[in-house]
Structure formats: C-alpha cells, structure tokens
Write an enzyme that holds these catalytic residues in place. Structure first.
Site, PDB file in Angstrom:
ATOM      1  N   GLY A  67     -63.031  26.918  10.315  1.00 53.35           N
ATOM      2  CA  GLY A  67     -62.917  28.121  10.594  1.00 53.35           C
ATOM      3  C   GLY A  67     -63.548  28.690  11.865  1.00 53.35           C
ATOM      4  CB  SER A  68     -64.836  32.264  13.031  1.00 52.48           C
ATOM      5  OG  SER A  68     -63.361  32.288  12.983  1.00 52.48           O
TER       6      SER A  68
END
Lengths: 759, 368
Positions: A340-341
């Site tokens: 993810g981020s």
C-alpha cells in the site's frame, strides 16, 4: 577341500598374442610366485589367529562369558539432555524445562499384553490399539528399552497408576524434562514449539544425537536453533535385577544441557503488541534500526505453544488447524500483503535518487488522472484532489497522483530496482523457517508469470504499493529502518547471545549482513522529513501515532484486497464485508531525531493504516519508551526542532520550510516524562499524551531552547533504571556507530548546544 | 562361442564353497532378524535374492572375461569416482552418513564398487607397464594415488570400514605386483608418519571407537558396550553353541547391528566354536582357492586381478571376525556372505566372477 595351492599343474605359457602384453606366467616368474606364497602364509596365519582368538573366548573363557550372558543384566539407560533455556532481552525466562510424567512400557517385562491392554484402558483410558502401536514402534530395538505410551500424564492418571503399580508389570512412569513456555501466546511464533522426532528425521541425524521419543524443534527458534538448544545425551550402564529394577550404576556419562539463548525480543513489546492487536488479525514487527535486532515479532491470532508439548486434545488441534485465520501462520514473516502507501517511501527515494523529481517539483493533483483506458484516482478525490503538491506534502498527505507521476517517470524496472535495494522480494534472513520472499514485480516476472508484457498502467498501481506487490511485515519494518538509519539495509536478528553450557562467557551472535541502499543521504533525509510530517504536521495521515515525549515518523498504508469496482459496489466502507476490506498498514520509527526503534504493523482488513494500524504501533512504541528509562526531554526537544526548519535543505533550495509542526511533540515530553521514568506506558496513557500533543502544537520552535541542560547521560538503554538513553542530540555527542552525519544532524548540533549548554 | 575349455576349467569347487557360505549366511540371518518385526520380505529372503543376483553377475563377469573388461578399466574407474563425488553431493543421508545414491528407482552404494574399480585399474596399469623388477617409490606414486583417491572419497562419506577395505585391496594388488623391500620399509615409515594426518579425516565417532578399542574404559557406553556385548555373545557360545534361535544375546538384542556388522557374533553364539570354525574355514578355502588361481594365471593382469579379488574376501573376513572377537576396533565392515547387505554381496560376487574368468582362461589365448 581343494587346497591345491601348490598344485603342480603348470602349463606352458606360449608367447602371447595379446596386443599389448607379453605372456606372463607366475609359475615361471619366481618373484611373483614367491609373493603369492608369502601372501598365502600371511593369510594362513591370520586365519589361525582368528581361530585362536575364538578358541580363547569360547573354550578357555567360555564359562565366564556364558555366565555373563545368562545374567546379562547390564543395560544401557539413556539420559536425555535438558534443552537450553530461552530468555528475552531483559533476562526474563521465556522457555523453561519442567518435570513431566510420561507413561512407558518395557516390552521385556510385560507378561501378558492383552491383559495389560485391558487394564490400561480401564485405568487411564489408553486403548489397546495405542498399546499395539507403541509395541510396533519398539520393534527392532532392545526389549528392555522403554517405549513411550503417553507423553503427558495428568495428576489423576498419575495417582491411579501409582496405586495400581503392581498390577501393571512392564508399565513405568518416567519423569522427564518437559518444555514449558512461560508466555505461551505472546511468544508462540518466535519461539515455536517441539514435536516428537519421526523416523525419517531420526535416520537422517548423526548417530547418537537423537533417540526415538525425543522431542525436536518443529517451529520457530526451537526449530532453527535446534542444534544449539538440544544438548548432548548421556547414558548410564546399570545392572538390573530380574524384574528390571536398577541395582547399581556401573558407568555413567552425564547429559549436557543445551546452550541457553538470550533473545533480542522484549517481552513487554510482545505483550503490548498482543494487547494492541486484540482480536484483530495482523502482525507487528519492531526492530532496532541501528543493528537489526528484533524487539518484537508478533502475529495475531496466536496459539498456545504448550499444547504442542503436552499433547493437545484433538479438539484443540481441530480448532487450531481449521481456524480460518490460521493461527499457526507467522504473519510477521510469512504473511504477504501489498505494501500500500507505505511503498511510497521507496517511490519517493527512487524518484529523488534517479533525479526524476526534486523536492521542489510541483505536481498537480486534480484528484484523478486518466491513463490508458482508465482513470487512476487519488484517495482525496472527493475533496477535489490535493491541488499542487511537492514531495513533502505528497508524503505527508499520501497523494496518490503525485506518486503516479513519479512512478510513470521512473518506470517499472527502476522501481523494482529500488524495491529490491530496500530488501523487498527476498527473505530478510531472520533466523526462522518459513519466511516468505514476497514479490517485486517487473517486466520479466510478468512475462514469466502471465506470458504478457508489463503494462504502463500497472506501473502506476505499483508506485503507490498496490498491484502485484507483495511484502511481509518484517520486510516493511526493515524497509522503514533504512530511512531511520539513513541508508543501511539490515539483517534482522533474534538471538542476542548464546550462553555456552560449559559456563563460559556468553557469545554474542555475529551481526548479519548490512548493505547500503543506492540513495544519497540527502534524499533519504527528505523522505525522513516527509515521514515526520505524516505523524506530526497538520494534514498528516497518522497523527494518532504520536507518542508523548517522542517524535514518531511513519507512513500509513492501506492495501486493496479486492478490486475497486467490487469495493465500491458496497456503498459505504462499513458495509463492505470484513474479508473484502483493505488491509491497514503502518510503518514508523522513533525517536525521529535518533531512531532506536522501527516498527511495521499490519492489521488485516483494518481499512485504514491511520485508523487501525497506527494506534497499534503507538501502543507498542509507548511500551517501548515506557519501559526505557526516559531521557530528559530538554535535550530531546532540540532534535525535532532542528529538523524542521532544515536550513540545509532550504539552503540547497529544497522545499520551503514546512509548516512547522514539530513544536507539538516537543512540548509533550514535558508533561509525560516526569511521571513515568521506567514505568510502562499503558494504553490509558494515551489520553495524557494526546492532550499534551494538542496543546503544545502551536508552540514555536523557540521553546526548545529554554530547556535545561541535559544531565549527564549514560548510554545503554536496557534495564538499569539509573541510566538514560543517548538518544537525544546525537550529533552533539558524536555518538559513534549510529548513522553518519547527515544534513540535519549538523543543524541539530547548534540547536542542542544552544539549548543544552552542556558542560 | 563358448569354448568348451571354459566350462571344464570353471571352478566348480568355488561355486560349491559359495553356496555353502550363502546357506550359512541365510540361516544365520533368519535367526539374527527373527526377533525384529519387519515389514516386507524377511531379511534372510532378501539376502537369498541378492545372492542369486550375485551369482548372475558373477557368471556374466566370468563369461565376458577379464581381458575384455580391462579395456573398460579406466572408464569404469572414472565413472566410479564420479559416482563417489555425486554421493557426497546428492547422496541420501542415513544415520549421518551419505552412502547411498538414487539413480532413478535404483539405490546404489558406489563405495562398494570402489574396490572393483581399483582392482581393474591397477592390474591394467601394471600390465601395461609390464615391468619385471619390483617397483620403487617413485614408480608407485601413481598406483598409490589411484588407490587413495576413491578411498578418500569413501572416507569422506564417512565410511571408514569401506575406505580401509579399498586401501587394503589396492595395497594387496600393489604388493603382489612387487615392491622393492627398501621402498616398502620407507613407505611403511611414511605411512606411520601420515597417521596424524589421517586422524584429522576421521569423524568423532570413529576416533572414539579407536579410543575405546585401545582403552575400553574411555567410552563404556558407546562402542565399548558393543564390544563387551559382542565378546559376551561370542564367548558364551562355547564349543557347541546355544543352538539355533537360542542365542540370548541375539534374541534379546544385546548385540548392536546383529544382522550386519555383528552377524558373526550370532554365528558364534548360536553355533559355538564349531560353527565359527566352519564358517572361517569356508572363507579361508575361498581365499586359498583364489591364491591358487593367482599362481596359475596366464598373464600379469590375470594374476593381479585374482589377487585383488581374493583380497576382497580375505580382508573383510580378517577385520570383521577380528572386530567381533575384540581384536580390532569396531569398524563397519561386513563379513562376506554372512552379513546382510546387497551391494556388498553383489560386488563381492563380481570380484569372484573375475577370479573365475581368469581361471577359465588360463589355457586360452586371446584370439583377437
């Protein structure tokens, strides 16, 4: 018999037609003939010697040996070694040995197997089949060797057996060392458990190390450090009477206990992680970004290690093996999640290192960008996008569009190169089995796996950590530690020291391999500042991760589990079924000025890193700092202060001075620190911390200065409460061995010296 | 095709001896393993199957003949060396030693082929050089190296017993070919000097065995225990033995490895001095028969091959019986025909096939 050795039948050797030799007749070659006669005499003497020896043994000493064989009551009794103990980093016992009672049968002493079977069934519920199985497994070993029927007897069974001892010939209760885990759920995945050795392991092991019925490591450190922990078995030569009771010990070789281990694991953090995760499914990994020592490795749900040793009920086994959340799986090292981020850390570092963006590069985020046939959205779409963003803000607010653009400029191959440099896509080398490699996708992989080339659109997903990317929590912790220590990729270690069983000095484990990432320190510094902003500046995505008294730097992430279409079809997030919800991730380190802990948290289906993973990290960090003698804040404040108005970067024409959020945490230390030196910060402490943060936020950097001079600080962080940490103002102290000076340190120096006015 | 003289000169007495030995072996294994509960066919039956296979191999080797086989001496030798290296790399680990190699469905023990390879390659080498006078040290370097290379590889597995056997067989061939007395003394001196080096190669358990042989008190629980139990078994057999299936040491498993390395203690316990002497005499007869063929061989190669093959019977017999009777340290060398073990049995029979081949052809000349 045809001993015609000196047979006269000689034949003439006619000159040979053999192409490459002349004929040769030993009978005509006196030398050869002589040799063979000598050989024959030698052999004759040898055979005579053997027969003479047999004569001696069988005829001259025959009576003696016959007597010995008739009373051959000399038995070899096995003395298994006790296993090495395992301690946590602060010396608390985690894995112990306790006496346990097992039920064994000595085949030779059994009169009537059927009878015994029915009695055992009545008394302690051991079925005749079980008995038959044990008897079978004993085939091929001496009949006086005890065979284990039951590894674990409870008190009731023990009492019954003791009462009816004389009606059960051949049955013996034996006391043996039994592994006992003191904190079974907290340490289950790290320490692992034991199981009874099986036939193939037995035959593959060197002679004499194991016996049937021994326990060997099956999981975790128990398995990977089996050789160190196991010890060396001893034995007793004993004389026994006709019923097998030992009369006297003739010879004895003591068993040698296995080596003890002290781990890098901190039980306090394991507990904090357990408490923080609660019923959530997920994992916490915390390690020391200076040397890779793992403080905390917790996977939820956990399981009861002891049940593997004492023999678990089939019900528990059923439950544990059919549990849909697979408690036996160590998510911390083998759980695979898209980063993810949190992956934006790599994208940012790669972008800076490759020069595709500078800290000033402004990219407009309208909330989404079209690419190919689809649109790539930023999470801030509803707010109309982020507008013009540069690196610092992009990290702080996790702007997807910014990183789409960076990813586009980098391309998949360069992204993959940096991902690998940060340790993704391969095992970290932590000494546990079953570690997953994760996946760093690239063009070649795509072709191999799907038979089609890489699509540029996939690069966009990759740049924000979605797509094919797969990472394990420990990889993420190691990745963020690279930022924390400005560029060194560490090998995580779990064992701090081995304590040899001969009582000699503890041997520290050699440090693992350290490699350097190909990113200049000034770029890592910029990423670092972004990560500080994520937690500490307004607009950052992880303000919940703030810890009173310490600056935390981190990055949130959420990893898509299902495609966006399906996800959206449920309307609001709360309506999405649990199993389709995004995984929540958070990576962090602290204190930002001089990090001593890096952490990665994954909460499966926790939706948002900021809302579910970051609080877990905060609790673990609180436990970490709470248990550590708190350094005096005065010295500490300058650090964070200094790193904001980063003059170097300003001078270098880097980003504009960010909104100075630094102030807040600086002030927090004040209230927090006094009350709690050395006291664990519990969850409830969060409240004061929050208050602290809220108030001081506006506080100007100037505040830092007035703080009193730091008292003389001692270095080691561990137990001794008297000492404080060197954490603060590292540059001023010129602490060796930590990070190399980076732009921000020098600035810190003036600040701290100004503040500190240290002697 | 087959010369009639091949049949008439076939050593039928030898075949008789082998059959007698194999019978003793199978009967004894029946008893040694009777108290085991095994799955599959019982060990004595397997041994009989192996013996039949061995007979086939022996016949084949004898019929092909050593001259034709010697053409393959070097290729065979190098193939065996490659297999030995492969064992170290990919071999199956059993009891801490890597001795078996799986080639498809076939599991072989290349170390058992090593002595055959050494016999073939040495006799071929000496035959080619065809030097009448005894060899000096410098000339011996190559033959010794040819012997030592596979032996070291076997030692590395680790299999001390088989490695010793390879050395002993190779040494026998070299000695039979002729070595200068002075060189021999020098070599013996050098060997004594090299002992410490060899010591370095031994595994701990092998060292312990030698220690415990030299000083049984030093390891009362390990090999000394085996030694004591074996001596009790042998001695308690007395003159007549305790009778078939009646050996207490055997049936109660006091003996270690009683169907392999210590199979002879079972003979000695159950059949007594008489039985032991019969078995030893049968083996001695095979050895003497072999030496007789060596004297009659028609060329150097034939003689050396026969000496080597005979050594394949003599050394294991001497060492194994010596070990069982407490004259030698406990080294794992099977007693030919008596100990259980397919690879070893078949390779021994192949060696005997070489003897037969030489014997059959003592009057026949190469018609190439």
């Amino acid at each position: 018999m045809g001993f015609s050795l000196f047979g006269r039948r000689r034949h003439r050797a006619i000159s040979s037609s053999l192409p490459r030799s002349r004929s040769f007749d030993p009978s005509e070659a006196p030398a050869a003939r002589r040799t063979i006669i000598v050989a024959a005499i030698f052999a004759g003497l040898a055979f005579l010697t053997l027969i003479g020896r047999l004569w001696q043994l069988q005829l001259l000493q025959g009576d003696y040996y016959r007597g010995l064989s008739e009373n051959n009551r000399i038995r070899l009794v096995d003395v298994p070694p006790s296993r090495g103990l395992i301690f946590d980093t602060k010396g608390r016992l985690l894995a112990d040995n306790r006496p346990g009672f097992s039920l064994t049968v000595i085949p030779e002493d059994v009169d009537d197997w059927d009878e015994l079977g029915s009695r055992l069934e009545k008394l302690v519920g051991i079925s005749p089949e079980e008995l038959a199985r044990a008897r079978e497994s004993a085939a091929g070993q001496p009949p006086f060797k005890p065979v284990r029927l039951r590894a674990h007897l409870d008190r009731e069974q023990l009492a019954v057996l003791e009462t009816f001892r004389y009606e059960l010939p051949g049955i013996k209760v034996q006391v043996e060392h039994r592994r006992s885990y003191v904190y079974p759920r907290e340490t289950a995945h790290v320490i692992g458990y034991l199981g009874e050795i099986n036939q193939s392991e037995l035959s593959a092991s060197p002679k004499g190390v194991y016996r049937m019925g021994d326990y060997v490591g099956r999981y975790g450190l128990e398995k990977s450090r089996e050789r160190v922990l196991h010890g060396r078995r001893g034995a007793r030569q004993v004389e026994v009477d006709a019923v097998g009771r030992e009369l006297k010990v003739l010879q004895e070789v003591d068993a040698v206990q296995g080596h003890n281990l002290t781990l890098t694991i901190d039980l306090d953090l394991q507990r904090a992680a357990q408490a923080a995760l609660g019923d959530e499914v997920g994992a916490v990994v915390a390690l020391d970004p200076r040397n890779g020592q793992v403080y905390c490795l917790y996977s939820s749900p956990s399981f009861d290690q002891n049940s593997f040793v004492t023999g678990m009920s089939s019900k528990y086994w059923e439950a544990i093996s059919s549990d849909p959340f697979h408690p036996l799986k160590d998510r911390a090292i083998s759980g695979l999640y898209p980063p993810g981020s949190t992956y934006k850390i790599i994208t940012a570092a790669a972008g800076l290192a490759e020069g595709v963006v500078t800290p000033q590069t402004v990219i407009n985020c309208p909330g989404e960008i079209p690419f190919g046939r689809r649109t790539y959205k930023c999470w801030a779409l509803k707010k109309g996008g982020h507008g013009n963003v540069e690196l610092h803000r992009a990290i702080r607010e996790s702007c997807d569009v910014y990183f789409y653009r960076v990813g586009m400029r980098l391309g998949v191959e360069r992204l993959a190169k940096y991902a690998r440099a940060f340790g993704l896509g391969r095992p970290t080398g932590i000494p546990l089995g079953s570690e997953s490699s994760g996946l760093v996708p690239d063009n070649e992989w795509k072709k191999r796996r799907f038979g089609e080339p890489w699509q540029d659109g996939e690069t966009l997903s990759l740049a924000i950590g979605q797509g094919f990317n797969l990472t394990t929590p420990i990889q993420l912790a190691r990745m963020v530690a690279v930022i924390a220590n400005r560029g060194r990729l560490l090998t995580p270690s779990l064992v701090k020291t081995v304590h040899p069983n001969d009582g000699s000095d503890p041997v520290p484990e050699p440090p693992g391999v350290i490699t350097r990432v190909p990113v200049p320190p000034k770029d890592l510094e910029l990423v670092h500042q972004g990560l500080v902003a994520v937690v500490n500046e307004p607009g950052g995505t992880a303000s919940v991760a703030r810890v009173a008294g310490h600056t935390v730097a981190g990055k949130t992430g959420s990893a898509q589990v299902v495609g966006l279409h399906l996800y959206k079809s449920y309307g609001t997030e709360s309506q999405v079924p649990w199993k389709y919800r995004d995984h929540a991730l958070f990576v962090a380190y602290a204190p930002a000025e001089d990090p001593t802990i890096a952490i990665a948290v994954v909460v499966e289906h926790g939706l948002h890193g900021g809302s579910s993973a970051a609080p877990v990290a905060r609790k673990v960090l609180e436990a970490y700092f709470g248990a550590t003698p708190r350094p005096e804040k005065p010295s500490e404040s300058p650090g964070p202060l200094a790193d904001y108005p980063d003059p170097a970067s300003v001078a270098a024409g880097l980003k504009p001075p960010p909104t100075l959020p630094g102030g807040k945490r600086r002030s927090t230390p004040v209230p927090e620190a006094q009350p709690a030196p050395g006291k664990p910060v519990t969850g409830s402490n969060a409240a004061p911390a929050a208050q602290g943060q809220a108030k001081p936020k506006p506080a100007p950097p100037a505040q830092a200065k007035p703080k009193p001079a730091p008292p003389a600080q001692a270095k080691p962080k561990p137990a001794p409460p008297a000492q404080a940490k060197p954490k603060p103002a590292p540059s001023a102290q010129g602490q060796p061995g930590l990070f190399k000076p980076k732009p921000f340190k020098p600035e810190a120096a003036p600040a701290s010296s100004a503040t500190g006015g240290r002697p | 095709m087959i010369d009639r003289r091949l049949v008439t000169n076939f050593d039928w007495l030898m075949i008789g001896l082998l059959l007698a030995l194999a019978t003793c072996g199978a009967v004894n294994l029946y008893s040694a393993a009777s108290s085991f509960e095994t799955s599959g066919s019982p060990i004595y039956l397997k041994q009989i199957y192996w013996f039949c296979l061995g007979l086939g191999v022996m016949l084949a080797v004898a019929l092909v003949g050593y001259q034709r086989l010697s053409v393959l001496a070097y290729p065979f030798y190098f193939a065996v060396v490659v297999l030995l290296v492969a064992v170290l790399l990919f071999g199956r680990v059993v009891s801490g030693a890597q001795r078996w190699l799986a080639l498809g469905p076939l599991v072989i023990q290349p170390s058992e082929l090593a002595r055959l390879a050494v016999i073939m390659v040495l006799s071929h080498y000496f035959h080619r050089r065809d030097q009448a006078e005894p060899y000096n040290l410098r000339q011996l370097i190559l033959p010794v190296a040819l012997t030592a290379a596979p032996a070291l590889l076997v030692l590395k597995e680790p299999d001390l017993g088989t490695a010793l056997l390879v050395l002993a067989v190779g040494g026998s061939v070299i000695l039979a070919n002729g070595v200068k007395i002075f060189s021999l003394i020098l070599a013996a001196g050098g060997l004594l000097g090299a002992m410490p080096l060899a010591w370095h190669f031994l595994k701990d358990y092998q060292k312990r065995r030698i220690f415990s042989f030299l000083d049984p008190e030093s390891d009362p629980l390990g090999s000394a225990y085996h030694l004591i139990q074996s001596k009790i078994a042998v001695g308690s057999g007395q003159f007549h033995g305790k009778g078939f299936l009646a050996g207490t040491q055997t049936q109660l498993h006091f003996l270690p490895e009683q169907h392999t390395d210590f199979a002879f203690s079972v003979v000695a316990e159950e059949w007594g001095f008489i039985g032991s002497v019969i078995v030893i005499t049968l083996l001695a007869a095979v050895v003497y028969r072999g030496l007789m063929h060596a004297i009659r061989a028609k060329d150097r190669m034939g003689m050396l091959i026969v000496v080597g093959a005979t050594a394949c019977i003599f050394w294991p017999t001497a060492i194994n019986v010596g070990m069982v009777a407490g004259l030698f340290p406990v080294v794992g060398i099977p007693l030919p025909f008596i100990s259980y073990g397919g690879s070893s049995l078949v390779s021994t029979m192949a060696a005997l096939g070489l003897i037969q081949g030489v014997s059959m052809r003592r009057f026949v000349f190469h018609r190439s």
